[in-house]
Motif scaffolding. Sequence first.
Motif, PDB file in Angstrom:
ATOM      1  N   ARG A 244       0.755  -1.196  -0.318  1.00 42.15           N
ATOM      2  CA  ARG A 244       0.175  -0.069   0.076  1.00 42.15           C
ATOM      3  C   ARG A 244       0.837   1.218   0.042  1.00 42.15           C
ATOM      4  O   ARG A 244       0.334   2.394  -0.195  1.00 42.15           O
ATOM      5  CB  ARG A 244      -1.055  -0.020   1.152  1.00 42.15           C
ATOM      6  N   MET A 245       2.131   1.260   0.332  1.00 41.58           N
ATOM      7  CA  MET A 245       2.891   2.220   0.406  1.00 41.58           C
ATOM      8  C   MET A 245       3.586   2.515  -0.779  1.00 41.58           C
ATOM      9  O   MET A 245       3.695   3.800  -1.345  1.00 41.58           O
ATOM     10  CB  MET A 245       4.121   2.103   1.419  1.00 41.58           C
ATOM     11  N   VAL A 246       3.746   1.499  -1.593  1.00 40.30           N
ATOM     12  CA  VAL A 246       4.258   1.984  -3.105  1.00 40.30           C
ATOM     13  C   VAL A 246       3.275   1.852  -4.102  1.00 40.30           C
ATOM     14  O   VAL A 246       2.418   0.946  -4.008  1.00 40.30           O
ATOM     15  CB  VAL A 246       5.321   0.610  -3.277  1.00 40.30           C
ATOM     16  N   PRO A 247       3.330   2.942  -4.941  1.00 39.90           N
ATOM     17  CA  PRO A 247       4.269   3.952  -5.179  1.00 39.90           C
ATOM     18  C   PRO A 247       3.794   5.170  -4.226  1.00 39.90           C
ATOM     19  O   PRO A 247       2.750   5.346  -3.802  1.00 39.90           O
ATOM     20  CB  PRO A 247       4.072   4.393  -6.480  1.00 39.90           C
ATOM     21  N   PRO A 248       4.845   5.863  -3.413  1.00 41.52           N
ATOM     22  CA  PRO A 248       4.403   7.069  -2.714  1.00 41.52           C
ATOM     23  C   PRO A 248       3.749   8.063  -3.515  1.00 41.52           C
ATOM     24  O   PRO A 248       3.568   8.044  -4.736  1.00 41.52           O
ATOM     25  CB  PRO A 248       5.895   7.627  -2.595  1.00 41.52           C
ATOM     26  N   ASP A 249       2.738   8.825  -2.802  1.00 43.06           N
ATOM     27  CA  ASP A 249       1.694   9.708  -3.341  1.00 43.06           C
ATOM     28  C   ASP A 249       2.115  10.757  -3.113  1.00 43.06           C
ATOM     29  O   ASP A 249       2.244  11.538  -2.007  1.00 43.06           O
ATOM     30  CB  ASP A 249       0.386   9.158  -2.487  1.00 43.06           C
ATOM     31  N   PHE A 250       2.666  11.703  -4.079  1.00 41.92           N
ATOM     32  CA  PHE A 250       2.908  13.009  -4.047  1.00 41.92           C
ATOM     33  C   PHE A 250       2.086  14.012  -4.501  1.00 41.92           C
ATOM     34  O   PHE A 250       2.193  15.115  -4.732  1.00 41.92           O
ATOM     35  CB  PHE A 250       4.324  13.120  -4.964  1.00 41.92           C
ATOM     36  N   THR A 251       0.899  13.458  -4.725  1.00 43.85           N
ATOM     37  CA  THR A 251      -0.104  14.380  -5.210  1.00 43.85           C
ATOM     38  C   THR A 251      -0.572  15.478  -4.273  1.00 43.85           C
ATOM     39  O   THR A 251      -0.953  16.716  -4.842  1.00 43.85           O
ATOM     40  CB  THR A 251      -1.421  13.765  -5.465  1.00 43.85           C
ATOM     41  N   ARG A 252      -0.395  15.056  -3.137  1.00 49.05           N
ATOM     42  CA  ARG A 252      -0.602  16.226  -2.101  1.00 49.05           C
ATOM     43  C   ARG A 252       0.409  17.103  -1.637  1.00 49.05           C
ATOM     44  O   ARG A 252       0.789  17.323  -0.457  1.00 49.05           O
ATOM     45  CB  ARG A 252      -1.506  15.655  -0.834  1.00 49.05           C
ATOM     46  N   TRP A 253       1.255  17.382  -2.602  1.00 46.35           N
ATOM     47  CA  TRP A 253       2.513  17.951  -2.450  1.00 46.35           C
ATOM     48  C   TRP A 253       2.474  19.481  -1.446  1.00 46.35           C
ATOM     49  O   TRP A 253       3.324  19.561  -0.859  1.00 46.35           O
ATOM     50  CB  TRP A 253       3.462  18.047  -3.760  1.00 46.35           C
ATOM     51  N   SER A 254       1.426  19.929  -1.899  1.00 48.93           N
ATOM     52  CA  SER A 254       1.307  21.231  -1.158  1.00 48.93           C
ATOM     53  C   SER A 254       1.278  21.353   0.256  1.00 48.93           C
ATOM     54  O   SER A 254       2.040  21.856   1.145  1.00 48.93           O
ATOM     55  CB  SER A 254       0.132  22.361  -1.582  1.00 48.93           C
ATOM     56  N   LEU A 255       0.559  20.140   0.988  1.00 46.08           N
ATOM     57  CA  LEU A 255       0.599  19.898   2.301  1.00 46.08           C
ATOM     58  C   LEU A 255       1.969  19.569   2.839  1.00 46.08           C
ATOM     59  O   LEU A 255       2.373  20.078   3.701  1.00 46.08           O
ATOM     60  CB  LEU A 255      -0.596  18.716   2.417  1.00 46.08           C
ATOM     61  N   LEU A 256       2.508  18.726   1.881  1.00 46.91           N
ATOM     62  CA  LEU A 256       3.912  18.274   2.268  1.00 46.91           C
ATOM     63  C   LEU A 256       4.889  19.298   2.461  1.00 46.91           C
ATOM     64  O   LEU A 256       5.661  19.489   3.354  1.00 46.91           O
ATOM     65  CB  LEU A 256       4.235  17.234   1.228  1.00 46.91           C
ATOM     66  N   VAL A 257       5.010  20.084   1.284  1.00 42.93           N
ATOM     67  CA  VAL A 257       5.811  21.329   1.510  1.00 42.93           C
ATOM     68  C   VAL A 257       5.669  22.319   2.526  1.00 42.93           C
ATOM     69  O   VAL A 257       6.475  22.737   3.076  1.00 42.93           O
ATOM     70  CB  VAL A 257       5.405  21.965   0.071  1.00 42.93           C
TER      71      VAL A 257
ATOM     72  N   GLY B 149       4.296  21.365   5.433  1.00 45.00           N
ATOM     73  CA  GLY B 149       4.519  20.887   6.620  1.00 45.00           C
ATOM     74  C   GLY B 149       6.091  20.856   6.827  1.00 45.00           C
ATOM     75  O   GLY B 149       6.756  21.138   7.644  1.00 45.00           O
ATOM     76  N   VAL B 150       6.913  20.360   5.447  1.00 44.92           N
ATOM     77  CA  VAL B 150       8.402  20.647   5.624  1.00 44.92           C
ATOM     78  C   VAL B 150       8.917  21.937   5.980  1.00 44.92           C
ATOM     79  O   VAL B 150       9.831  22.041   6.672  1.00 44.92           O
ATOM     80  CB  VAL B 150       8.878  19.883   4.067  1.00 44.92           C
ATOM     81  N   LEU B 151       8.290  22.967   5.303  1.00 45.23           N
ATOM     82  CA  LEU B 151       8.852  24.218   5.440  1.00 45.23           C
ATOM     83  C   LEU B 151       8.617  24.533   7.050  1.00 45.23           C
ATOM     84  O   LEU B 151       9.348  25.321   7.634  1.00 45.23           O
ATOM     85  CB  LEU B 151       7.873  25.455   4.498  1.00 45.23           C
ATOM     86  N   GLU B 152       7.258  24.264   7.642  1.00 42.20           N
ATOM     87  CA  GLU B 152       7.251  24.691   8.870  1.00 42.20           C
ATOM     88  C   GLU B 152       8.352  23.897   9.828  1.00 42.20           C
ATOM     89  O   GLU B 152       8.794  24.743  10.532  1.00 42.20           O
ATOM     90  CB  GLU B 152       5.704  24.108   9.322  1.00 42.20           C
ATOM     91  N   SER B 153       8.600  22.667   9.628  1.00 42.88           N
ATOM     92  CA  SER B 153       9.666  21.982  10.285  1.00 42.88           C
ATOM     93  C   SER B 153      10.840  22.849  10.053  1.00 42.88           C
ATOM     94  O   SER B 153      11.666  23.103  11.193  1.00 42.88           O
ATOM     95  CB  SER B 153       9.800  20.656   9.931  1.00 42.88           C
ATOM     96  N   VAL B 154      11.303  23.138   8.917  1.00 44.07           N
ATOM     97  CA  VAL B 154      12.652  23.936   8.845  1.00 44.07           C
ATOM     98  C   VAL B 154      12.357  25.374   9.632  1.00 44.07           C
ATOM     99  O   VAL B 154      13.631  25.508  10.322  1.00 44.07           O
ATOM    100  CB  VAL B 154      12.851  23.976   7.370  1.00 44.07           C
TER     101      VAL B 154
ATOM    102  N   GLY C 146       1.583  16.650  18.402  1.00 43.21           N
ATOM    103  CA  GLY C 146       0.749  17.967  18.207  1.00 43.21           C
ATOM    104  C   GLY C 146       1.375  19.266  17.929  1.00 43.21           C
ATOM    105  O   GLY C 146       0.808  20.328  18.000  1.00 43.21           O
ATOM    106  N   ALA C 147       2.922  19.131  18.159  1.00 46.18           N
ATOM    107  CA  ALA C 147       3.595  20.401  18.345  1.00 46.18           C
ATOM    108  C   ALA C 147       3.961  20.859  16.841  1.00 46.18           C
ATOM    109  O   ALA C 147       4.967  21.455  16.928  1.00 46.18           O
ATOM    110  CB  ALA C 147       4.710  20.069  19.136  1.00 46.18           C
ATOM    111  N   GLY C 148       3.167  20.718  15.832  1.00 44.18           N
ATOM    112  CA  GLY C 148       3.428  21.222  14.516  1.00 44.18           C
ATOM    113  C   GLY C 148       4.782  20.529  13.551  1.00 44.18           C
ATOM    114  O   GLY C 148       5.169  19.525  14.258  1.00 44.18           O
ATOM    115  N   GLY C 149       4.736  21.091  12.614  1.00 45.78           N
ATOM    116  CA  GLY C 149       5.830  20.482  11.660  1.00 45.78           C
ATOM    117  C   GLY C 149       5.306  19.429  10.799  1.00 45.78           C
ATOM    118  O   GLY C 149       4.149  18.996  10.856  1.00 45.78           O
ATOM    119  N   ILE C 150       6.069  18.792  10.019  1.00 45.93           N
ATOM    120  CA  ILE C 150       5.919  17.717   9.131  1.00 45.93           C
ATOM    121  C   ILE C 150       5.223  16.553   9.894  1.00 45.93           C
ATOM    122  O   ILE C 150       4.654  15.630   9.551  1.00 45.93           O
ATOM    123  CB  ILE C 150       7.122  17.490   8.068  1.00 45.93           C
ATOM    124  N   GLY C 151       5.783  16.200  11.027  1.00 46.54           N
ATOM    125  CA  GLY C 151       5.485  15.066  12.011  1.00 46.54           C
ATOM    126  C   GLY C 151       4.000  14.755  12.328  1.00 46.54           C
ATOM    127  O   GLY C 151       3.361  13.862  12.126  1.00 46.54           O
ATOM    128  N   GLN C 152       3.348  16.126  12.597  1.00 47.19           N
ATOM    129  CA  GLN C 152       1.889  16.196  12.509  1.00 47.19           C
ATOM    130  C   GLN C 152       1.258  15.557  11.465  1.00 47.19           C
ATOM    131  O   GLN C 152       0.364  14.941  11.478  1.00 47.19           O
ATOM    132  CB  GLN C 152       1.567  17.638  13.018  1.00 47.19           C
TER     133      GLN C 152
END
Lengths: 271, 278, 270
Positions: free
Chosen positions: A65-78, A80-85, A225-231
């Motif tokens: 179920r993991m493969v292939p990775p789903d990058f369609t929701r990239w805006s959410l991903l970006v 989250g990553v930006l918030e982490s950084v 629940g403390a923010g970032g991509i982990g959430q």
Amino acid sequence: MSPSLPDQTPAPPRWNRLRMIENPALRYGLLCLGVVYIIWSIGVLEINWHRISTGIPRAGNMFVRMVPPDFTRWSLLVKGVLESVQMALAASFFGMLLAIPLGICGAVNLVPKPVYFVARTLIILSRTFHEIIIAIFFVKIFGFGPLAGVLTLIVASTSFISKMIAEDIENMTPGQLEAIRATGASFPQLLLYCISPNVLPRFLGVSIYRLDANVRHSTVVGIVGAGGIGQVLAATFSRYDYDFSLAILMAIVSLVFLGEFFSSWVRGYLR
Amino acid sequence: MLTISNLQKVYPNGTKALNSISFTVDQPQVIAIIGPSGAGKSTLIRCINRLVEPSAGQIMLDDVNIASLGRRDLRKARRRMGMIFQEYNLVDRLTVMENLLSGRLGYVSFWRAWRRNFPPDDVRAAFKLLERVGLEGYQDTRADALSGGQRQRVGIARALMQAPDLLLVDEPTASLDPKTSRQIMRLLVELVEEQGTPALVNIHDVALAQTFSDRIIGLRKGEIVFEGTSQDVTEDVLTDIYGEEDWSLTIRKANGEDRGDDQTQGKNNGYLREAATG
Amino acid sequence: MTVTEHAKKYPQVWRRFSPRTTLIHYAWYLGIVAVAVWSVSNLDLPWGYFLDAHVQAMDLATRMFPPDLEFWDTLAAPLLETIHIATLGTIVTCAIAFPIAFLAARNTTFNTATWFVGRFILVTSRSVNTVVWGLFFVAIFGPGPLAGIWAIAFRSIGFMGKLVAEAIEEIDEGVVEAIEATGASRLQVLTYGILPQVLPVIYGTAVYRWDINIRESTVLGFVGAGGIGILLYSSINQFQWREVSLILCSVFGVVLVSEFVSAMVRQRIS
Ligand SMILES: Nc1ncnc2c1ncn2[C@@H]1O[C@H](COP(=O)(O)OP(=O)(O)OP(=O)(O)O)[C@@H](O)[C@H]1O
Ligand SMILES: [Mg+2]
């Protein structure tokens, strides 16, 4: 226990293996103790073959179920990553600033004993508790979101950097301190002309390392629940949204990679 | 200039390092303090600028009692006393010039010190001193790139940057080879004469002490057991200070060597004072 | 010497850094502050919370005191479980990390491809946090300590493997050659030539990692992977602050003791 180094004289074919523990009774005794411990603890934890065996097909299923990775929701991903950084950057900055006074207060050769004890207690307390435990408290006080995450990372960075500053100051030769004191310099000037030249290079190095560590940790404090991509990641796991999880994981791994690369580059530049 | 009376020091662990020490320094001269290891020489020197807190007694520098000063006044008093160490105690990661200028820290504000922006007179005096101690052009070298003798020269220059009224010198030559030791002692003697600043010098080498000092104080177990000139140091005196030993080879032969002070001009003109007056 | 001569001979100004370098320094300061400001402003932090943060914190502190000692009966088992998870996880790590370290060391790997595989495993393992591995294994094995053990192991493999691989790369080749000269098989070379040399490193890193793992396993429960974390999480969510403070005290004790034990053992090994 008497540790021994490997013998340099080769004496094959009857090679006498060198052991960490010379005394055979003690060695086998410890070994037995180890085996008994393993059996006992596995029993206590109620780990049995059944659980492991049912896990294996599930792992296969999950993998599918993991493969292939789903990058369609990239805006959410970006986002989250930006918030982490950003959390990591802000935390490193404030951590560096706060670590300087705390580190100075934690050096026994600079400050009065009571100040030293308070500072050291703070350092030990915040180092003992895992970031996530600290995070959950901040979440309780400040609510969900990146503020709790930033504060957690600040606490962790401050204690880490200040411990190193305190140790560095304590390891300084007392002579330099005496010499500058003997000129009639004030305490701030002493910091300027004696402490800082000695501590600064490693302080910068450790701070850069800490930036890299903060990037790594900023990806997990979100789990409570403390923010970032982990959430975001924790949410995908609870929704069995595994293909998105993999995408996030890949993003985290590459982020950590970038962080490590950046930190080693800067440290090379500083050297 | 300096009057010490009934100075005592008992370390927290009960060691009685100094026992009722009294003496006076009233002219610009080199005063050597000799004595066996553990006699309290370092303790005495450090009590004078309170790197070690004295337990009792008075330390009068002109008319201030250093022993009873508060923190702020102590800093002011420390500015008047330059200290030179056996291990040089330069700040390794700073340049030679920064090390010299750190002698002026007591006189400049935090911000000036931070920006390395010292008054022109200080800078000029530093350059002049650098030349005087034979380190011209070394101003931007880092202290850890110097040899032992060079470091001690920087150490001396740093102490003199304070334009001190008193020099406290703790075994300046113990880490140096014999020739460099003599050069350093000679430099010290010359500077004492040029600047008119008395110096208290701890020293283990009796011959060196005899050669380069005007007055010798012998210390044993925290007490002064001898006071006199170089000529007064006899085998009996050394036996009294250090204990039984064949001292005949240690003592400097009368007029056997001279300290070679050939350039003694212009007394009482501290570099800084001179620079200030132009 | 006249005043002018004097002034000419000895410079009045001295700069530690050239104006250019000073400018670069200030540019760095400015850049760092700018990055910090950018990060903070983009995070949209609710600053209002700070106004009553101290009240909240004091409130929490008073609620947490005194620790609820009766809770100890409930606490003991999960605390022990935490230690077990860390220990078993470390043992599993040793078993897995060791062969991978051989793959990842240039002098013992088979070829470039295997070296690359070894390195890749180590890097991946290290880049994913223990708690994230925990999420993963809870999904596979269901909640409980089994997931925790695997989470601990998978994170530690990269840590131990890296250090052991470095140790293998630095071994004394002379001993290895001497054993190869006797016509020993590859496995024999490994057990007699290489293993004894890296064994102290393996023990050392294992003990070191164990101590880190104790600390990590205290929070695995937050994602359901066993240990004291589960209890802590539920006590916090039920606002049982006096229980929470007892848990924190016990965690503090366990982590301190493990740090001490680990430091002592490492000192004896080296
Ligand atoms: N910080 C200290 N705490 C306790 N006792 C000390 C301390 N410093 C020195 N002492 C003791 O005080 C006595 C005098 O020491 P001091 O260092 O002044 O001797 P010294 O004459 O300088 O010796 P040396 O020639 O070896 O340098 C010694 O008995 C020493 O053990
Ligand atoms: Mg001494």
